[in-house]
Write an enzyme that holds these catalytic residues in place. Structure first.
Site, short mmCIF file in Angstrom:
data_model
loop_
_atom_site.label_atom_id
_atom_site.label_comp_id
_atom_site.label_asym_id
_atom_site.label_seq_id
_atom_site.Cartn_x
_atom_site.Cartn_y
_atom_site.Cartn_z
N ARG A 27 12.48 -7.23 3.33
CA ARG A 27 12.67 -5.73 3.03
C ARG A 27 13.74 -5.23 3.78
O ARG A 27 14.21 -5.75 4.98
CB ARG A 27 11.26 -5.40 3.61
CG ARG A 27 11.09 -3.82 3.59
CD ARG A 27 9.97 -3.31 3.71
NE ARG A 27 9.15 -3.49 4.91
CZ ARG A 27 8.09 -3.01 5.07
NH1 ARG A 27 7.25 -2.39 4.40
NH2 ARG A 27 7.49 -3.18 6.56
N LYS A 65 0.78 -0.98 -0.06
CA LYS A 65 -0.02 -0.14 0.17
C LYS A 65 0.93 1.46 -0.07
O LYS A 65 0.55 2.43 -0.62
CB LYS A 65 -1.02 0.01 0.95
CG LYS A 65 -0.34 -0.10 2.66
CD LYS A 65 -1.72 -0.42 3.45
CE LYS A 65 -1.21 -0.21 4.96
NZ LYS A 65 -0.12 -0.78 5.39
N ARG A 79 2.13 -8.50 14.01
CA ARG A 79 1.67 -7.22 13.39
C ARG A 79 0.21 -7.84 12.46
O ARG A 79 -0.64 -6.84 12.42
CB ARG A 79 2.47 -6.62 12.50
CG ARG A 79 3.61 -5.94 13.34
CD ARG A 79 4.78 -5.57 12.47
NE ARG A 79 4.60 -4.58 11.53
CZ ARG A 79 5.18 -4.37 10.41
NH1 ARG A 79 6.38 -5.27 10.19
NH2 ARG A 79 4.98 -3.60 9.60
N ARG A 108 -6.56 2.99 11.98
CA ARG A 108 -6.43 1.46 12.14
C ARG A 108 -7.24 0.95 13.05
O ARG A 108 -7.38 -0.39 13.29
CB ARG A 108 -5.00 1.13 12.77
CG ARG A 108 -3.77 1.24 11.61
CD ARG A 108 -3.11 0.21 11.62
NE ARG A 108 -1.78 -0.25 11.76
CZ ARG A 108 -0.61 0.35 11.22
NH1 ARG A 108 -0.65 1.47 10.70
NH2 ARG A 108 0.59 -0.26 11.37
N ARG A 151 14.10 -3.79 9.31
CA ARG A 151 13.24 -2.94 10.13
C ARG A 151 13.29 -3.84 11.58
O ARG A 151 12.78 -4.90 11.61
CB ARG A 151 12.05 -2.48 9.47
CG ARG A 151 12.01 -1.09 9.43
CD ARG A 151 10.73 -0.77 8.64
NE ARG A 151 9.33 -1.11 9.29
CZ ARG A 151 8.05 -0.85 8.90
NH1 ARG A 151 7.99 -0.19 7.98
NH2 ARG A 151 7.05 -1.32 9.49
P1 AMP Z 1 3.38 0.60 9.81
O1 AMP Z 1 4.58 1.22 9.25
O2 AMP Z 1 2.11 1.38 9.18
O3 AMP Z 1 3.31 -1.04 9.51
O4 AMP Z 1 3.45 0.82 11.35
C1 AMP Z 1 4.84 0.71 12.17
C2 AMP Z 1 4.18 0.69 13.57
O5 AMP Z 1 3.68 1.91 13.70
C3 AMP Z 1 2.93 -0.26 13.95
O6 AMP Z 1 3.15 -1.49 14.29
C4 AMP Z 1 2.34 0.70 15.01
O7 AMP Z 1 2.92 0.35 16.19
C5 AMP Z 1 2.57 2.09 14.76
N1 AMP Z 1 1.57 2.79 14.08
C6 AMP Z 1 1.52 3.17 12.95
N2 AMP Z 1 0.51 3.74 12.52
C7 AMP Z 1 -0.30 3.61 13.78
C8 AMP Z 1 -1.86 3.66 13.93
N3 AMP Z 1 -2.38 4.44 12.89
N4 AMP Z 1 -2.36 3.51 15.09
C9 AMP Z 1 -1.47 2.88 16.03
N5 AMP Z 1 -0.24 2.51 15.85
C10 AMP Z 1 0.39 2.90 14.49
#
Ligand code: AMP
Length: 226
Positions: free
Chosen positions: A124, A13, A168, A88, A157
């Site tokens: 990645r 995405k 996740r 989310r 990461r």
């Molecule tokens: P992502 O890169 O979108 O996978 O986000 C990495 C991490 O950031 C997630 O596993 C959460 O810990 C935190 N995070 C990102 N976006 C959100 C959100 N909308 N609500 C809560 N935690 C978030």
């Protein structure tokens, strides 16, 4: 237009968000990127969010919502923006609708099998310096372990390790169900099959986005004063 990208980590995405940004001039707002920056800069917010992020858990709704509220006030978001990783939870949906109601929106849900997701994420790599993203299978760097753009080392990461990825994905599925349902009921959800090359996926995205933009402009014209 507000484009909301839904889909598990690794569903592509982010790449699609960037392609939308390039073609339509809508900035991509990734809450994950904003939070990672805050963590690496050791800001007060970053320190608060760090432990939850490392464990693959969600950061509190209030923290994330206030980051988004700040960002969408910027002038580059006036005609539209793409939200990647937000909302989310159903509570985040409500917070978003309170921040800015009435903007036409489109939610795109990217789907892919768990097997493919895990293999994509474990391959990645990101640059420790500029954040450029590589994939050892589909878009490897020219020199192993080194960023093409700035020459700094690449790393996995923290949350792209298999045990954290599974957590996740589990958290994602549990939280997102209600969010998807909300957008489905509103009639703004489109499901995008996320296999194939980025350009192939983007042609599916473009189709639904064009239809949605044209609907929004018809509504605008109907509401405009004569
Ligand atoms: P992502 O890169 O979108 O996978 O986000 C990495 C991490 O950031 C997630 O596993 C959460 O810990 C935190 N995070 C990102 N976006 C959100 C959100 N909308 N609500 C809560 N935690 C978030």
């Amino acid at each position: 237009m507000r484009v909301i990208l839904l889909g598990p980590p690794g569903s592509g995405k982010g790449t699609q968000g960037d392609l939308i940004g390039k073609e339509y001039g809508f900035p991509r707002i990734s809450t994950g990127d904003i939070l990672r920056q805050a963590v690496s800069r050791k800001t007060a917010l970053g320190l608060q969010a760090e432990a939850q992020m490392k464990a693959g858990h969600l950061v509190s709704d209030d923290i994330v919502a206030s980051l988004v509220a700040e960002r969408i006030k910027q002038p580059d978001c006036l005609s539209g923006y793409v939200l990647d990783g937000f909302p989310r939870t159903i509570n985040q949906v409500k917070l978003l609708e309170q921040m800015e109601s009435g903007r036409p929106e489109l939610a795109l849900e990217f789907t892919l099998s768990e097997e493919v997701l895990i293999s994509r994420l474990t391959s990645r790599r990101v640059c420790v310096n500029c954040g450029a993203v590589y994939n050892l299978i589909s878009s490897p760097p020219r020199k192993e372990g080194t960023c093409d753009r700035c020459g700094h080392p690449l790393k996995t990461r923290e949350d792209d390790r298999p045990e954290i990825i599974r957590e996740r994905l589990r958290v994602y599925e549990a939280e997102i169900r209600e969010v998807k349902e909300h957008y489905r009921r509103k009639g703004v959800l489109s499901v995008i099959e996320s296999s194939g090359l980025p350009e192939e996926i983007f042609s599916r995205v473009r189709q639904v986005l064009e239809a949605s933009l044209s609907r929004a402009s018809k509504i605008d014209r109907r509401m405009a004063p004569r």
